[in-house]
Structures are given as C-alpha cells and as structure tokens.
Design a protein around this motif. Sequence first.
Motif, PDB file in Angstrom:
ATOM      1  N   SER A  12       1.040  -1.224   0.071  1.00 39.43           N
ATOM      2  CA  SER A  12      -0.011   0.056   0.139  1.00 39.43           C
ATOM      3  C   SER A  12       0.987   0.992  -0.220  1.00 39.43           C
ATOM      4  CB  SER A  12      -0.942   0.035   1.023  1.00 39.43           C
ATOM      5  OG  SER A  12       0.019  -0.026   2.318  1.00 39.43           O
ATOM      6  N   LEU A  13       2.215   0.885  -0.167  1.00 38.63           N
ATOM      7  CA  LEU A  13       3.146   2.114  -0.260  1.00 38.63           C
ATOM      8  C   LEU A  13       3.073   2.579  -1.569  1.00 38.63           C
ATOM      9  CD1 LEU A  13       6.060  -0.261   1.233  1.00 38.63           C
ATOM     10  CD2 LEU A  13       4.670   1.394   2.627  1.00 38.63           C
ATOM     11  N   PRO A  14       3.546   4.001  -1.604  1.00 39.98           N
ATOM     12  CA  PRO A  14       4.450   4.453  -2.671  1.00 39.98           C
ATOM     13  C   PRO A  14       5.766   4.302  -2.409  1.00 39.98           C
ATOM     14  CG  PRO A  14       2.954   6.051  -1.749  1.00 39.98           C
ATOM     15  CD  PRO A  14       2.796   4.968  -0.734  1.00 39.98           C
ATOM     16  N   THR A  15       6.700   4.743  -3.079  1.00 46.30           N
ATOM     17  CA  THR A  15       8.123   5.239  -2.397  1.00 46.30           C
ATOM     18  C   THR A  15       9.072   5.797  -3.226  1.00 46.30           C
ATOM     19  OG1 THR A  15       7.723   2.750  -2.461  1.00 46.30           O
ATOM     20  CG2 THR A  15       9.740   3.447  -1.846  1.00 46.30           C
ATOM     21  N   THR A  16      10.403   5.855  -3.117  1.00 46.02           N
ATOM     22  CA  THR A  16      11.513   6.514  -3.635  1.00 46.02           C
ATOM     23  C   THR A  16      12.934   6.028  -3.731  1.00 46.02           C
ATOM     24  OG1 THR A  16      10.279   8.668  -3.170  1.00 46.02           O
ATOM     25  CG2 THR A  16      12.371   8.851  -3.905  1.00 46.02           C
ATOM     26  N   ARG A 121      -1.812   9.834   0.300  1.00 42.90           N
ATOM     27  CA  ARG A 121      -3.173   9.782  -0.448  1.00 42.90           C
ATOM     28  C   ARG A 121      -4.191  10.622   0.148  1.00 42.90           C
ATOM     29  NH1 ARG A 121      -4.280   4.660  -1.176  1.00 42.90           N
ATOM     30  NH2 ARG A 121      -2.177   4.083  -0.950  1.00 42.90           N
ATOM     31  N   SER A 122      -4.114  11.194   1.381  1.00 42.62           N
ATOM     32  CA  SER A 122      -5.092  12.202   1.604  1.00 42.62           C
ATOM     33  C   SER A 122      -4.727  13.569   1.103  1.00 42.62           C
ATOM     34  CB  SER A 122      -5.197  12.429   3.162  1.00 42.62           C
ATOM     35  OG  SER A 122      -4.109  13.046   3.559  1.00 42.62           O
ATOM     36  N   ARG A 125      -3.239  16.235  -5.020  1.00 44.69           N
ATOM     37  CA  ARG A 125      -2.202  16.146  -6.272  1.00 44.69           C
ATOM     38  C   ARG A 125      -1.080  15.147  -5.764  1.00 44.69           C
ATOM     39  NH1 ARG A 125      -0.766  21.930  -7.112  1.00 44.69           N
ATOM     40  NH2 ARG A 125      -0.954  21.841  -4.788  1.00 44.69           N
ATOM     41  N   SER A 126      -1.016  14.745  -4.814  1.00 44.50           N
ATOM     42  CA  SER A 126       0.161  13.842  -4.331  1.00 44.50           C
ATOM     43  C   SER A 126       0.678  12.736  -5.221  1.00 44.50           C
ATOM     44  CB  SER A 126      -0.143  13.279  -2.820  1.00 44.50           C
ATOM     45  OG  SER A 126      -0.913  12.442  -2.883  1.00 44.50           O
ATOM     46  N   GLY A 127      -0.215  12.455  -6.150  1.00 47.34           N
ATOM     47  CA  GLY A 127       0.235  11.250  -7.182  1.00 47.34           C
ATOM     48  C   GLY A 127       0.452  11.841  -8.461  1.00 47.34           C
ATOM     49  N   THR A 128       0.328  13.213  -8.610  1.00 52.13           N
ATOM     50  CA  THR A 128       0.553  13.750  -9.930  1.00 52.13           C
ATOM     51  C   THR A 128       1.409  14.918  -9.875  1.00 52.13           C
ATOM     52  OG1 THR A 128      -1.197  15.154  -9.527  1.00 52.13           O
ATOM     53  CG2 THR A 128      -1.515  13.175 -11.058  1.00 52.13           C
ATOM     54  N   VAL A 129       1.579  15.620  -9.005  1.00 56.12           N
ATOM     55  CA  VAL A 129       2.814  16.644  -8.799  1.00 56.12           C
ATOM     56  C   VAL A 129       3.935  16.618  -7.797  1.00 56.12           C
ATOM     57  CG1 VAL A 129       2.839  19.322  -8.496  1.00 56.12           C
ATOM     58  CG2 VAL A 129       1.000  18.395  -9.263  1.00 56.12           C
ATOM     59  N   PRO A 130       5.213  16.329  -8.230  1.00 54.27           N
ATOM     60  CA  PRO A 130       6.189  15.993  -7.360  1.00 54.27           C
ATOM     61  C   PRO A 130       6.107  17.180  -6.196  1.00 54.27           C
ATOM     62  CG  PRO A 130       6.980  16.255  -9.405  1.00 54.27           C
ATOM     63  CD  PRO A 130       5.651  16.467  -9.687  1.00 54.27           C
ATOM     64  N   GLY A 131       6.841  17.050  -5.117  1.00 56.50           N
ATOM     65  CA  GLY A 131       6.805  18.115  -4.194  1.00 56.50           C
ATOM     66  C   GLY A 131       5.577  18.509  -3.296  1.00 56.50           C
ATOM     67  N   VAL A 132       4.452  17.812  -3.728  1.00 57.25           N
ATOM     68  CA  VAL A 132       3.160  18.388  -3.040  1.00 57.25           C
ATOM     69  C   VAL A 132       2.657  17.146  -2.262  1.00 57.25           C
ATOM     70  CG1 VAL A 132       0.836  19.016  -3.382  1.00 57.25           C
ATOM     71  CG2 VAL A 132       2.701  19.840  -4.843  1.00 57.25           C
ATOM     72  N   GLY A 133       2.303  17.333  -0.967  1.00 58.34           N
ATOM     73  CA  GLY A 133       1.476  16.244  -0.248  1.00 58.34           C
ATOM     74  C   GLY A 133       2.666  15.215  -0.040  1.00 58.34           C
ATOM     75  N   MET A 134       3.456  15.203   0.511  1.00 57.55           N
ATOM     76  CA  MET A 134       4.575  14.324   0.760  1.00 57.55           C
ATOM     77  C   MET A 134       4.492  13.807   2.214  1.00 57.55           C
ATOM     78  SD  MET A 134       7.964  15.478  -1.055  1.00 57.55           S
ATOM     79  CE  MET A 134       7.916  17.347  -0.663  1.00 57.55           C
ATOM     80  N   VAL A 135       4.695  12.455   2.350  1.00 63.59           N
ATOM     81  CA  VAL A 135       4.750  11.894   3.721  1.00 63.59           C
ATOM     82  C   VAL A 135       5.955  10.866   3.796  1.00 63.59           C
ATOM     83  CG1 VAL A 135       3.049  10.115   3.317  1.00 63.59           C
ATOM     84  CG2 VAL A 135       3.570  10.889   5.509  1.00 63.59           C
ATOM     85  N   HIS A 136       6.412  10.681   4.927  1.00 64.61           N
ATOM     86  CA  HIS A 136       7.659   9.624   5.017  1.00 64.61           C
ATOM     87  C   HIS A 136       6.974   8.401   4.368  1.00 64.61           C
ATOM     88  CE1 HIS A 136       6.079   7.468   8.277  1.00 64.61           C
ATOM     89  NE2 HIS A 136       5.562   8.424   9.080  1.00 64.61           N
ATOM     90  N   ALA A 137       7.654   7.455   4.082  1.00 59.48           N
ATOM     91  CA  ALA A 137       7.454   6.301   3.490  1.00 59.48           C
ATOM     92  C   ALA A 137       7.216   5.198   4.881  1.00 59.48           C
ATOM     93  CB  ALA A 137       8.344   5.601   2.627  1.00 59.48           C
ATOM     94  N   GLU A 302       0.554   8.262  -9.233  1.00 63.80           N
ATOM     95  CA  GLU A 302       1.747   7.370  -8.779  1.00 63.80           C
ATOM     96  C   GLU A 302       2.200   8.110  -7.573  1.00 63.80           C
ATOM     97  OE1 GLU A 302       3.207   4.798  -7.826  1.00 63.80           O
ATOM     98  OE2 GLU A 302       3.550   4.190  -9.912  1.00 63.80           O
ATOM     99  N   ARG A 303       1.693   7.488  -6.421  1.00 62.93           N
ATOM    100  CA  ARG A 303       2.214   8.121  -5.154  1.00 62.93           C
ATOM    101  C   ARG A 303       3.691   7.357  -4.635  1.00 62.93           C
ATOM    102  NH1 ARG A 303      -2.930   7.603  -4.343  1.00 62.93           N
ATOM    103  NH2 ARG A 303      -4.094   9.719  -4.608  1.00 62.93           N
ATOM    104  N   ASN A 304       3.991   6.379  -5.509  1.00 61.82           N
ATOM    105  CA  ASN A 304       5.371   6.004  -5.341  1.00 61.82           C
ATOM    106  C   ASN A 304       6.190   6.497  -6.354  1.00 61.82           C
ATOM    107  OD1 ASN A 304       7.285   4.073  -4.440  1.00 61.82           O
ATOM    108  ND2 ASN A 304       6.934   2.586  -5.581  1.00 61.82           N
ATOM    109  N   MET A 305       5.951   7.525  -6.747  1.00 56.55           N
ATOM    110  CA  MET A 305       6.840   8.309  -7.884  1.00 56.55           C
ATOM    111  C   MET A 305       8.274   8.618  -7.201  1.00 56.55           C
ATOM    112  SD  MET A 305       5.796  12.355  -7.839  1.00 56.55           S
ATOM    113  CE  MET A 305       4.015  12.429  -7.752  1.00 56.55           C
ATOM    114  N   TYR A 306       8.456   8.882  -6.104  1.00 61.69           N
ATOM    115  CA  TYR A 306       9.691   9.214  -5.659  1.00 61.69           C
ATOM    116  C   TYR A 306      10.685   7.968  -5.714  1.00 61.69           C
ATOM    117  CZ  TYR A 306       6.889  13.277  -4.106  1.00 61.69           C
ATOM    118  OH  TYR A 306       6.068  14.230  -4.080  1.00 61.69           O
ATOM    119  N   ASP A 307      10.164   6.829  -5.763  1.00 64.50           N
ATOM    120  CA  ASP A 307      11.030   5.529  -5.787  1.00 64.50           C
ATOM    121  C   ASP A 307      11.552   5.623  -7.223  1.00 64.50           C
ATOM    122  OD1 ASP A 307      12.296   2.999  -5.167  1.00 64.50           O
ATOM    123  OD2 ASP A 307      10.562   2.214  -6.609  1.00 64.50           O
TER     124      ASP A 307
END
Lengths: 608, 608
Positions: A12-16, A121-122, A125-137, A302-307
């Motif tokens: 259920s992770l995204p990642t980087t 996920r809350s 734009r956290s799955g489309t725009v980098p740098g926005v809505g980030m949380v630690h993995a 893609e919330r795992n975009m940072y990976d």
Amino acid sequence: MGAGHSTPCSLSLPTTVGFATAATAFPINKLKSPFNPTNRFCNTHFRLPFKTAIENQLSNSTLRVVKCGGSSTVEEIKTQEEIGVKNPMAHPHSLDQELLEQLVYDALVWSSLRGLVVGDRSVQRSGTVPGVGMVHAPFTLLPLSFPESHYRQACELAPIFNELVDRVSLDGNFLQDSLSRTKKVDPFTSRLLEIHSKMLEIDKKEEIRLGLHRSDYMLDEQTNMLLQIELNTISSSFPGLSSLVSELHRSLLDQYRERLKLDSEKIPRNSAVSCFAEALAKAWTQYDNPRAVVLIVVQSEERNMYDQHWLCTLLKERYPFCHAYKLIYIRIQQYRKVFISKQCKSVSLEKHFFNVFRCFPQLINTHNVTVVRKTLTEIDAQGELLPDGTLIVGGKEVAIVYFRAGYSPTDYPSELEWGARLLMEQSSAIKCPSISYHLAGTKKIQQELAKPNVLERFLENEEDIAKVRRCFAGLWSLDDVEVVKDVISRPELYVMKPQREGGGNNIYGDDVRKTLQRLQSEGTEEDAAFILMQRIFPTITPTILMRDGIFYKEDAVSELGIYGAYLRNKEKVLVNDQCGYLMRTKVSSSNEGGVAAGFAVLDSIYLD
Amino acid sequence: MGAGHSTPCSLSLPTTVGFATAATAFPINKLKSPFNPTNRFCNTHFRLPFKTAIENQLSNSTLRVVKCGGSSTVEEIKTQEEIGVKNPMAHPHSLDQELLEQLVYDALVWSSLRGLVVGDRSVQRSGTVPGVGMVHAPFTLLPLSFPESHYRQACELAPIFNELVDRVSLDGNFLQDSLSRTKKVDPFTSRLLEIHSKMLEIDKKEEIRLGLHRSDYMLDEQTNMLLQIELNTISSSFPGLSSLVSELHRSLLDQYRERLKLDSEKIPRNSAVSCFAEALAKAWTQYDNPRAVVLIVVQSEERNMYDQHWLCTLLKERYPFCHAYKLIYIRIQQYRKVFISKQCKSVSLEKHFFNVFRCFPQLINTHNVTVVRKTLTEIDAQGELLPDGTLIVGGKEVAIVYFRAGYSPTDYPSELEWGARLLMEQSSAIKCPSISYHLAGTKKIQQELAKPNVLERFLENEEDIAKVRRCFAGLWSLDDVEVVKDVISRPELYVMKPQREGGGNNIYGDDVRKTLQRLQSEGTEEDAAFILMQRIFPTITPTILMRDGIFYKEDAVSELGIYGAYLRNKEKVLVNDQCGYLMRTKVSSSNEGGVAAGFAVLDSIYLD
C-alpha cells in the motif's frame, strides 16, 4: 498470514530513493577490518575521510567501547548476550519509552531530509505533482534479524534467475504452450500472448536485452527453508526506497550505538538503486545514440513516484560519463588533430576513454541522458514507429522503454494502451522488459518451471539447477487430480493464486476448498486461471511499524526481495548482478485486532 | 515594495537543509581552471573523480560546446550575447513553455528528494510531527542575477559585523542607555533589558561567546548601493534551506546547460549550514563535557523545522571528531600504555588529534553529540540550575542553548517562559545568543550605531568602520525634529520600524505621516518604540516563483542575507567567518494584481 502475494507494487506504499553510500553489492562483513586490535593496532596507512572509512572499520570491529575503570589496556566490548541486554530487535515492544520516542523522532527526521517519502493519499495532487503532499514512506523502526545463510542463498540465486529468465524468454514456444490454457480464461495474459505471437510471427529479435528483476522469498518457519513467492520481471518496485531504508536503519544503529548495542555493519549495504541505474546507463550506451531518451512508462497517478525519481536521478547524476562517452565518438573527428598533437597521442580511445575526458573535459555534461515519463495513453497519442524500427515518442527517439506500469489490466483501460504496448514492442528500442521477459515472470511459468526436468531445458549447470529447485515451494496446476484432492481435505496448507498481479487476489483457507469445488462443479476451463502453491508460514515477529508519523507495536511477517540486473547484447552478457534487496514487513493477519492490521512497510535486514 | 522588514523567520516559509556539496566558503570563480585551452589543453595531472573535479573545471572554462561542422580545432563557445540568446534569468517570463515545464518538474523532484521541504500549513500535524504533511519549500525557479562586487562587499562585512556585535555586547551601559527610552514603551524590549540588568548586577561574564548572525541587505536601484536592512543576532533562519536552494539551482543549470547557456559555477557554493554546524561543534568542544547536550529552543509549532533539522543533522553526522575528541582526553589515561608502545609514540595529542583517530578508530561514534529540542515552556518545567552554574534540562547538562525561538513576544505567553529565559541566561551554558548579543541586534541599536562617532567606540580599524558605515541606510530616531519634518512632507521616502520583529509591522507611505502626526499630537513616549529608516527601492525584476507545486510568473524584489559565525573563548577568537548566504525574493507590492502577491521565496544568486 500465508504466502503468495506481492506484485511489483503490491504494498500500500508508494516509494522513492537510492543513496550516496549504497554503492557496492555484497559488502556485508566480507572485508576484514585492517584494525585488528591485537596485531595492527596503529595502522598508519589508514586514510581519512572519516565518515566512510573510519566508521566502517569501526563498526566491523568488535572493539568499540572501552570499559571505564582502572584498566589501562584496550578491551573488547562484551556482546549484548554477555552483558544481559535484551536484543532490541528481538524485543522491540519492550524498548525503553524515552529511547523509543527518540528513535521515532530521529527516524522521521531522517526520512524527511533524505527523500524517503511517498505521496500522501489524503492530499489530492500527491500522485501527480512532485513536491506536493509528501509523507514519509512507511517503515519499520528497526531492521529485522535475518539468518545470513538464507540471505546469501537468496543473493546467489539472483544471477541464476537473471540467466533463467533470459533463456526462457528465448523459447517462444515454451511460453506459448505453457500459457495456452491460461490464455483461454485470462484476458490479460491472452493480450500479452497475442503481442508475443506477433513478435514470433515477424521473427522479432531483441539483441540487447535488459532485465531489472526482483525475486521474492519467505522463510518458512517449520522447514527453515527459503522459498520463492514469485519472480517479478516487470516494474520491480522500491529499488530507491529500499536502499534508503537500509541507510536509515544503519544511521539509527550508529547514532544509538551505545544504547541499542547493535552493529550497523550487519545491515547489508543496499545497492539496489545504483545498480539498477548503472544497468540502465549501460543499456543506454549499448543503444548507441546520445540523443535518444529513456522512456519511463508510468501510471497517470503514482504515489510511489519518488522511488522512480531516485532511480532517474541516479541515472542522470551519477553516470554522466556514459552520456559523454557516446558524444566523444561523434565528435572525435573534430578533435583528432588536437588530440594527436597533445600528450594523449598514444591513448587507445576504446580502452582508455577516461583519458579522453582528461583531455576533453568540456565534453562532459554537454549532453545528459534525458528521461521522459509517459502513460501508455500518452505513448499511444505521441508515439510513432519509423520504417527502420526506431521508436519516436513526443518527437524524441527512445533508447530504452522502462516499464513502471503496464503489469496490470487496469493500466490498459482501452485498446489505445494495447496499441501503445504493441508499438513499443515492435520497435528497436530496448524494452525493460520485453514481452517475453514479461511472460517469463508469470505465475504459470513459475509453476511450469517447477515441474520435473523443466529447469534442465534452460540451465546447464547442475549446481545452479539444484539451487533454484531448492527455493521452489510446492507448485501445481489445478488439473493435478491428486493434489486437488489433498487441497480439498487440507486447504489451510495451500494458496490459490490467479494470474492477476496483487496479493489481494490470492485465496486462502476454506475459500480454497470452496473455489476448487465450484470450479469442479462448473466444469469450465476457469481453473486454468489459477495455480496452487504450498502455503508458506513465515515466523511471526514483534516489530514497530511507522506510518503517518505514528508508531505501532505489532506482530508481523516479512518477505525478502532480491533485485537482479541483467544486460546482454548480441555477443555477450554485460551485466549479471545481484543488486541489493527489499525487505517488506506486514502486520500478521493472525493479529487482526492490531491497529495497523494489513499494512506493509519497508524494512531492512540485520544479519545474524 | 520598500525596505525594512525580515525577521529571523519573517518569510511565510517554513524550511530545511544544508547539503553535502555545500562545504567551502567563497569558492566563486576564484580558482582558475587548469584547463587553459590554449596552452595546457591536455593536463594529465588532472584527476578524477568526475562529478566534482571535472565538472568544476568544465564550468569554469568558457570552452564548452564545440560547434559542429567542418572545423577540426577546438573553438570557444560564444556567449549568449554574441549568439543572441535571451538570458533566461533576465527574461524568465519568455522561457520556452516546454523547457519551463521541464525545469519546474525537475526542480520539484529535486526538492522532494533532497529535503528542501517545509511543513504544509494545510496539514494539521505538519508543524509538530516530522515526516508528515511535507511540501517543497517555496523557491524561485532560477537564480537571481546579482553584481559580484556587491556580493563581495556583503561577504566582507560579515566578519566585521561579527566582531562589532561582540564588542557592543560587552558594553552593558551602551545597551542599557541606548534602549532606555524604548524600554518605557516596548514591554518586550523591557523584559530583555531586565534580564540584561540582572546579569550586569551579578557581573555575569560570558567567557565563551557564540554568534550565528545574518545581516540582511537590499540593493538600492537609484544609488546602486548595498544597504543594510537589519542584523539578526538571534534565530537566524534558513541556513539549511538556503544552502539547498543554491544546490538546486546549480543542478538545474548543469542539467540544462545546453539550453539555458548559464554557468552553474557562477552560483556561489552556499556553506551556510555546514559553517553554522561547525561553529556549534567547536563551541560544544569548548564547553568541554562530552556528555553535555545542545539544547535547541523551539516554538511549539514550527513548519520550518526541516531547516533546523538539517543543521542538527550536520552537527551530528559531520562532526563526529569533535565529539570523540573530548572522549579521547577523558580516556587517554587508559590508552596511554598501548598508545606509547605503538607507532604513534611521537605524536603530540593536542596538535595532531587526527592521528589519534587513526590509532583509536573505536573512539569515534562511541558518543554522538545529542541535540534536544524544547520550548521555553518545557525548559521552565524541566530546567534547573546547579550551584556551580551548570544548566540541567530534562536531566541533561546543557553545553549550548541555541535559540530558534524566543525572539518574539508571542514566544513568551506567560511568566514561565521569561523564567526559563532568565534561568538559561544565569547558567554557564553557552548561549547563542546571550541576552547582550540579542540586544545588540535590535533596531534601536542599529540606529544608534549609525550615529556619528558611535562605530568608533567599538571598532579600531578605520577601513572596517568605513565599510560598515557605507552599508548603513539613513537611520533616525523619532526625536530628530528635522528629519520628522521631512518625513511628514515626503513620507514615501521613509519606513517606520517598530522594535517588533517581523516586516509585517513596518509602516510605509502615507501611513508614516499619519502615525507621526498622531504620535506628535498624543505627546506620549510611544515614539521611542519606533525608528525611522530611509526607504530602499530595490530593482524590480521578473521572476518565476514556485509554491505548492505551481509556478507563478511575477515581478519581484530581493533581499540578500549574509550569514556570519563567531566564536571566542577567554583567550582568543576561534571562529570569525562569513558563512554562505540567503537570497529571498518577494513579489513586488507594485504588482498587486499578481496571483502570488506578498509571498517570499528562497532564491540563490548568479554572479554577474
């Protein structure tokens, strides 16, 4: 919780990430410290810088803390067993509260500063725009104790599986035949096979073949055997974030060395992301056009975009020489006179291209490798195939198509996306993976390979065959009458797995029996959509999971993934490496009352 | 927008970093490239590694891209003026849309992975829990073109201001006298002065004095003069994030070298965070107790926490030798025999402590410096003063109190917080800043120092005095009748500044006249709460600002802050450095229709 799940992105992770220090494969305690305390105490050859060299030496040594008191000689530190300290990894739930809170805080800070992040996920734009809505993995606070022998066993398997996938991919008939029944009932596999057939028809050869795989294992508690869950040949995720989690844990163990009494060097350095980046860079060089781009096929959200971004960042930042390398050949004519008239006249360009850079530093960075991210839908709209097979997307020639999407039916909402997949497959771009690499990673092929005498068709070395076979769990198709009979009487010992990616689709317990009986009574061919697998019962261990800035004390089970990178051209194998690892820890389903039941987090391993 | 604002944290920003490469001060183009294209083209002495050495060489050289064509010799690249390319920094609003979008995306990715982040005010726990609700820090997409001479002028001033603050801080009467009228009308300054008086009464000496300052300047367009806005002696923020923004811009310029035609080496390397960390580490060493902690005084909610975390991280990670250094002395007795019997016998410990580490690597990291974060309220509850002056907070001895709060009345909601401030001031911990350093940075003192013959009381060197005076804008108190008369007739040329921190409290335009007239008619002493300052009109330049993942084309003005670190003990000055810089860019208020009017973002400078 049983075995059998884990898709390329099943967390259920995204990642980087993938970090500066994660550079070498297999460095785990193999190097002996030059600081042998007894005979070479003052090694004057030892050189700074500190952080890397000294600390590594230090942590390899058992000589660490000198007891205060009257003694005037250096003494070895006692192990935690000797001094009666509870191993904090084995008993994390009884960590001192103050220490726990400090560890939690420092771990959160570390991940924020080092890009161990995912999209929240809350946040919209956290799955489309980098740098926005980030949380630690999500991650475990401490590494998981893991037997070194099993870790080594898994690492040794990586190059063999790399080779096996390549061999299987070349046997088009084996793939078609093995999947022929699946094809009838599984539309997704059927579409993949269709593309594969077309490639067979036109006798399409992939001369440069790049594989970035991840083989997932669980350690069965009862048999103490390392058993393969599945082999991912497409979109093997988390090379970036898994590298970072190892660094995070190493950093915590270093910082709290005195209180945790753990040795950070026992966490293997995780080279997954740099190793993948290097393989991509080498493949790019093989393609032999400095202007061609690396195309990453992505999902639209893609919330795992940072990976993924970590991998691209390393590719762009760490391998400029690969980029400039090609330019040199293009421009060498212009330089020849100057080159010969100067001190470098005797240099062989091919062999000593480093010297070229000494003479022509201005070539470096005149061209970086360009990475382009597109969805299948965008590729359909912007892609074209030149008559010579060149793939053009958005006006740019594509050297490598790297799939971080396309492994799931939902990635193909319409015919357009299948058109894009076919277009890319037909092209001369390097596919990672090609359609046959993709098919070689299906569960049905995994089950076919487990049949007697099948591995022997693809591998020669008997030792390799034995090693591979040893990690196979029991695997059967549903037309095996004897096995099905046993499953119905003891369903708790089996898992039913569909071709569908995603552990969420697996069937456990009494549902296995019910499904089998339904399939039998219906008498359709739907059974071909499933395989049966021995259910693996991994050890349940207490752990501390971190998610959304909150820690949870839970009982959990873990799964070890070993990354492998493979690259070959017409002549030879250029890369065949084990590449770091991914440890994922998941709240045990036997612990259903747990606050965090069902979520999986990134972990690292501490070698016992 | 006029001059006069900027508190230690006056940006609507929160913030973070300080990065691996930000290591040296003043590296800007001082080094000549060994690759002189005419006479030393093939310099075989040049050594790898690439990324640092070669690229630096490369970017120092004008010889970069060789024109394709028939030429067989190396040619110098034409400058952008020569080839008619619009300088993208001067005309960022006319950047090609595709390039703009790529830059935006890459900049967002870079900041996410490298910890250029702040807490997102729309997420509830983002100011209290690290790793939660992160968003990239607001920044400009490209650096700001800035005259090298003015940058150098500002840098040269840093050590002089460091010294000046120290001298002023020692003159208790000067501080008390200068602020005596302010005291009557400004309760906050009054409380600070009260503590200061108590210290004078007990004749409290600060033998180890640590200053981490930031002097802020604007470039006045009409006079082309660099004028000081204010000097921050408490809680100088953004050393971490400003270091990162410079790296971000360097990275973009490198990656888009071909298209932007800008030279990343013209962005000065920004050592702010490593320099501050080093000064803290040295001060910690001076305190001379390896178990004592660094106490960071923080606000209870802090969205700029990552800026602070970067500093602490560097302190903990990069300066282990400082920590171990002390331990060596403690344990040296135990080691003496071994030490002498081995190869190191001739080593002088004090002078060559690096050698000690070569011989005793096991000492490193047996003890890290511990950083503790507390609010003033917590310090009040957990703090105690031992009879010998030792400050204990939460059971730990405090070596350094580093204030990232306490500069604003809102940080002292009750008497408890004032009690905490007094407690710390009375202790023998190193205060950064001490009460007298804090007072030396008030606006009233800035104005007093601008009076004729005042600087001469504190500085001897005439050249230094002239340099400092040259950067002083016009500064007056409100009892200067002539000036007040002029202000009422031409209020647009002045700013009224209260003692209150925060540019938001400044008074501009016709409001200056109205306020002055009101104060005159009321006849109270409230006028002492303000100073008058010449209004500075900086150049308005087009810029691209990034916030919340969105870019804004705006006209903006900028303010340059230069960090300074100062440390001395009873005997001598140990550190007196200029330490990197902070460039902040703010949407011009003349551009009120702008989408992003009023917000300030982090920037870097490109030396012209």
